[in-house]
Design a protein around this motif. Sequence first.
Motif, PDB file in Angstrom:
ATOM      1  N   ASP A  86      37.529  36.472  11.901  1.00 35.79           N
ATOM      2  CA  ASP A  86      36.511  37.168  11.111  1.00 35.79           C
ATOM      3  C   ASP A  86      35.411  36.158  10.801  1.00 35.79           C
ATOM      4  O   ASP A  86      35.705  35.053  10.330  1.00 35.79           O
ATOM      5  N   HIS A  92      39.302  36.122   2.002  1.00 37.01           N
ATOM      6  CA  HIS A  92      40.687  36.604   2.119  1.00 37.01           C
ATOM      7  C   HIS A  92      41.492  35.781   3.098  1.00 37.01           C
ATOM      8  O   HIS A  92      40.933  35.133   3.987  1.00 37.01           O
ATOM      9  N   ALA A 114      39.608  33.418   5.487  1.00 31.40           N
ATOM     10  CA  ALA A 114      38.225  33.783   5.791  1.00 31.40           C
ATOM     11  C   ALA A 114      37.419  33.525   4.523  1.00 31.40           C
ATOM     12  O   ALA A 114      37.587  34.227   3.519  1.00 31.40           O
ATOM     13  N   GLU A 126      33.842  33.470   2.736  1.00 26.05           N
ATOM     14  CA  GLU A 126      32.630  34.227   3.069  1.00 26.05           C
ATOM     15  C   GLU A 126      31.700  34.476   1.883  1.00 26.05           C
ATOM     16  O   GLU A 126      31.656  35.581   1.334  1.00 26.05           O
ATOM     17  N   GLU A 154      30.233  33.400   6.981  1.00 25.79           N
ATOM     18  CA  GLU A 154      31.702  33.426   6.958  1.00 25.79           C
ATOM     19  C   GLU A 154      32.280  32.782   8.203  1.00 25.79           C
ATOM     20  O   GLU A 154      31.740  32.939   9.304  1.00 25.79           O
TER      21      GLU A 154
HETATM   22 MG    MG Z   1      35.929  38.736   5.968  1.00 28.92          MG
END
Ligand code: MG
Length: 251
Positions: free
Chosen positions: A107, A170, A201, A203, A234
């Motif tokens: 991500d 997350h 991740a 961000e 991110e």
């Molecule tokens: Mg994300």
Amino acid sequence: MAVTVKSEREIELMREAGRRLEIVHAEMGEFIRPGVSTMDVNRHGEKIIRKLGCVPNFLNYNGFPAAICVSVNEEVVHGIPHDDHILEEGDIVSLDAGLIYKGYHSDAARTHAVGKISTELQQLIDVTKQSFFEGIKQAKAGNHLFDISAAIDDYVTPYGYGIVQDLVGHGIGTHLHEDPQVPNFRQKRRGIRLVAGMTLAVEPMINLGTWRVKWLEDKWTVVTEDRKPSAHYENTILVTDGDPEILSLTL
Ligand code: MG
């Protein structure tokens, strides 16, 4: 869901996922120019993801109707692409993309200038990106999760920008969203202790004006309450005993 620590085999798969996502972002970045629609960007991104043998993880996630979140100006995140939304000179556009490679998710998000933008918007993009790097300096085994949050906050706040609080980073792995949540603003506690092998991740979503956001009637698009622009940056990272490894940024 418990916070997971990835095995060496899992980490290698997440590295591969991250490398592929990096290619997707590089190619989408080159595609951005005045006159293309946000749906054009989505189609281009999805095509690259599939060409790389991966699956877009955002498509149909809780019903999201596209592969790429394309958020323009006051749109913070989760912008739904449309054929009739044409990028114009001076806009900024945040592209959030994710993919699955052999069962493992990656991500990442980037905010791009559309043509020539104001110095005010360029600074917003630059500070948002740098806040990610300031945050992850704290992402090492033995530190605590919210040390990352505090570092982002400490870097951003002197600029007078608003840090989005309703949405956070997350954990990530076999699921797009795993525990723990990773806020981008200072917390009262230090949070869990970080362990080598955790994948996160991180961000930051940073607004030119107020930190407050609201959801549009499409139930997805998050916009700033004052409709001033917002930027997003991110990457998926791996916590180690030393500096973190940025899995979706290696080139
Ligand atoms: Mg994300």
